[in-house]
Design an enzyme around this catalytic site. Sequence first.
Site, mmCIF file in Angstrom:
data_model
loop_
_atom_site.group_PDB
_atom_site.id
_atom_site.type_symbol
_atom_site.label_atom_id
_atom_site.label_comp_id
_atom_site.label_asym_id
_atom_site.label_seq_id
_atom_site.Cartn_x
_atom_site.Cartn_y
_atom_site.Cartn_z
ATOM 1 N N ASP A 162 8.219 -6.711 -1.683
ATOM 2 C CA ASP A 162 8.734 -5.589 -0.521
ATOM 3 C C ASP A 162 8.928 -4.346 -1.011
ATOM 4 O O ASP A 162 9.629 -3.939 -2.106
ATOM 5 C CB ASP A 162 10.179 -6.235 -0.372
ATOM 6 N N TYR B 216 10.270 3.825 8.219
ATOM 7 C CA TYR B 216 11.192 4.649 8.843
ATOM 8 C C TYR B 216 11.890 5.233 7.599
ATOM 9 O O TYR B 216 12.779 6.237 7.829
ATOM 10 C CB TYR B 216 12.190 4.039 9.627
ATOM 11 N N LYS B 217 11.432 4.637 6.259
ATOM 12 C CA LYS B 217 12.071 5.387 5.105
ATOM 13 C C LYS B 217 11.150 6.594 4.743
ATOM 14 O O LYS B 217 11.239 7.550 5.432
ATOM 15 C CB LYS B 217 12.352 4.301 4.187
HETATM 16 C C1 LIG Z 1 15.026 -1.123 4.238
HETATM 17 C C2 LIG Z 1 14.929 -2.669 3.913
HETATM 18 C C3 LIG Z 1 14.662 -3.489 4.714
HETATM 19 C C4 LIG Z 1 14.843 -3.472 6.261
HETATM 20 O O1 LIG Z 1 14.163 -4.404 7.093
HETATM 21 P P1 LIG Z 1 14.149 -4.338 8.423
HETATM 22 O O2 LIG Z 1 13.383 -5.612 9.020
HETATM 23 O O3 LIG Z 1 13.322 -3.026 8.796
HETATM 24 O O4 LIG Z 1 15.456 -3.950 9.167
HETATM 25 C C5 LIG Z 1 14.136 -4.747 4.113
HETATM 26 N N1 LIG Z 1 14.084 -5.096 2.918
HETATM 27 C C6 LIG Z 1 14.259 -3.834 2.069
HETATM 28 C C7 LIG Z 1 14.144 -4.063 0.628
HETATM 29 C C8 LIG Z 1 14.753 -2.578 2.654
HETATM 30 O O5 LIG Z 1 14.890 -1.587 1.775
#
Ligand SMILES: *Cc1c(COP(=O)(O)O)cnc(C)c1O
Length: 434
Positions: A216, A241-242
Site C-alpha cells: 500500500d 489525493y495525498k
Molecule cells: C489514505 C489511505 C487509505 C485510504 O483509502 P481510500 O480507499 O482512499 O479511502 C488507505 N490506506 C492507507 C495506508 C492510506 O494512507
Amino acid sequence: MPSSLNSPDMTSEIHARSLDAQDPLAAFRDRFYVPPDTVYLDGNSLGLLSRDAEAALLGALDAWKRHGIEGWLGADPPWFTLGEALGARVAPLVGAEPEAVVVTGSTTVNLHNLVATFYRPEGARRKIVATALDFPSDVYALGSQLGLRDGDPERDLVLVPSRDGRTLDEDDLIAAMTHEVALVLLPSVLYRSGQLLDLPRLTAAAHERGIPIGFDCAHSAGAIPHELDAWGVDFAFWCSYKYLNAGPGAVAGLYVNRRHFGRAPGLAGWWGYHKERQFDMAHTWESAPGAGAWQIGTIPVLAAAPLLGALAIVEEAGIERIRAKSLALTDYLIELLEASGLTAAPYDYRVGTLREHARRGGHVAVEHAEGPRIARALKRRGIVPDFRPPDVVRLAPVACSTSFHDLWRTVRALREIIDAGEHRQGVAGRGVVA
Ligand SMILES: *Cc1c(COP(=O)(O)O)cnc(C)c1O
C-alpha cells in the site's frame, strides 16, 4: 540541496529565508492555491489544489459540454483510455513500465481487487501477513477478504506487532513469513510515524519463501521514488489525493507486475476487458493486456481529470528533486525542533519519525501527550496539521508547496502554545475528522 546541518544560526528566521532562496523547487509554490495566511502541513491527507489541476478539471467539464458522449473518444485525452493514459504517466513515479500501472478505483477498492486476485489459500497456506500499525481500512478489507474465502481473521490475519508502538522491524516482518502464509500486504510508509520500510528486502524475502507480496503506497506515491519493476513487487496500489494532489476522492492507482499480466482479476468488470473488443459486449471474459485488466467499471472522469494537471507539476519538478527537498524539509523540521529546545522540558515534544533518510517517508510525527489540543491550537494560528491517535501531530511538508519558512513558523507556534499553556486549555480529545 541546502544543508541546514552545520549552520550556527539555524534557528533564525533569516536562515529559513535563505534556505527558501536556495531552493530549486521554490517557484512551484505559486502554482498552488495555498489558503491565505496558512501554513498547510496536511498534504499527506489531502494535497492542495494547483492551477494546473484546476485547469485540467475545467478542461474535462468543457469537453463534456462540447462533446457529450463523443468525449469517450473525442476528448483530449480520450476518456475511454484515460485510466491507461494516466497510468502511463504515473508509472515512472513508481518505477514501472507504462502498461503495469492504471489509474482506477480507490485505494481500498484496489486493495480488494488485488487481494482477491493474489490471495490463493491452499492447504496449510492460508494466512495473510499485515501489520499492527496498518491503516484501518486495510485491516478491515483483509478481514473481509478472508471471510469470503472461508478464512477467519482471528486465526488467519497475522498483524505483526511493533516493538515500540511506532515502527516495524523488517526482521519481525520476515520472521512472520512462514510456510503457512499465502500473501503479504504491507504499507510502504507507515501512516502515523512515517517510517519507510525496506521494500526491496521485504520483496526478496517473501519471494524466497514463495509468497506473493504487495504494498500500500498511499503515503509514498508522489513523495518518494520507487522501483517496483526492479524490485519484483507483485502488486501495489495508492491514492491520488495525498502527495499526488489530485483532489478529494480522486481516482487512485494500482500496479501489477508484468509476470501476472493476463491473470484473471479477482473482481472483474467490463472496464478491465480488452479495450478493442470491450464494445463487442461478449459474455466471455478477455483481460486487457496489462494492469488495465484490474479496472472494474467506468472511470469517474471528473475525479480523474485533475490528476492530468497535478502530474504536470510532479513531472516538471522531478520525483528525485521532490524527494531531495522533502528530506531537506523534514531534516530541517526535526533539527529545528531539537535546536530550539522543544524536545526537552517544559515542551516535551517527541519526534516519532526515524532519522535515517532510507527509513523516512514524507512527514514528521510530533508526539505530545496533549496532541489534540496542540493540533487545535496550531489551527487557530493558521497552521494546518492533522492528528492521529493516541498522541501524534502529523506535520507533512510537501516539496512543491511548502517552504522552509512555513516550518520555521510552525516550530515557533509549537513553542508559543506551550509557553501560553494552550495545551492545557479547552476540551481534550479530537474531532470527528482529525
Ligand atoms: C489514505 C489511505 C487509505 C485510504 O483509502 P481510500 O480507499 O482512499 O479511502 C488507505 N490506506 C492507507 C495506508 C492510506 O494512507
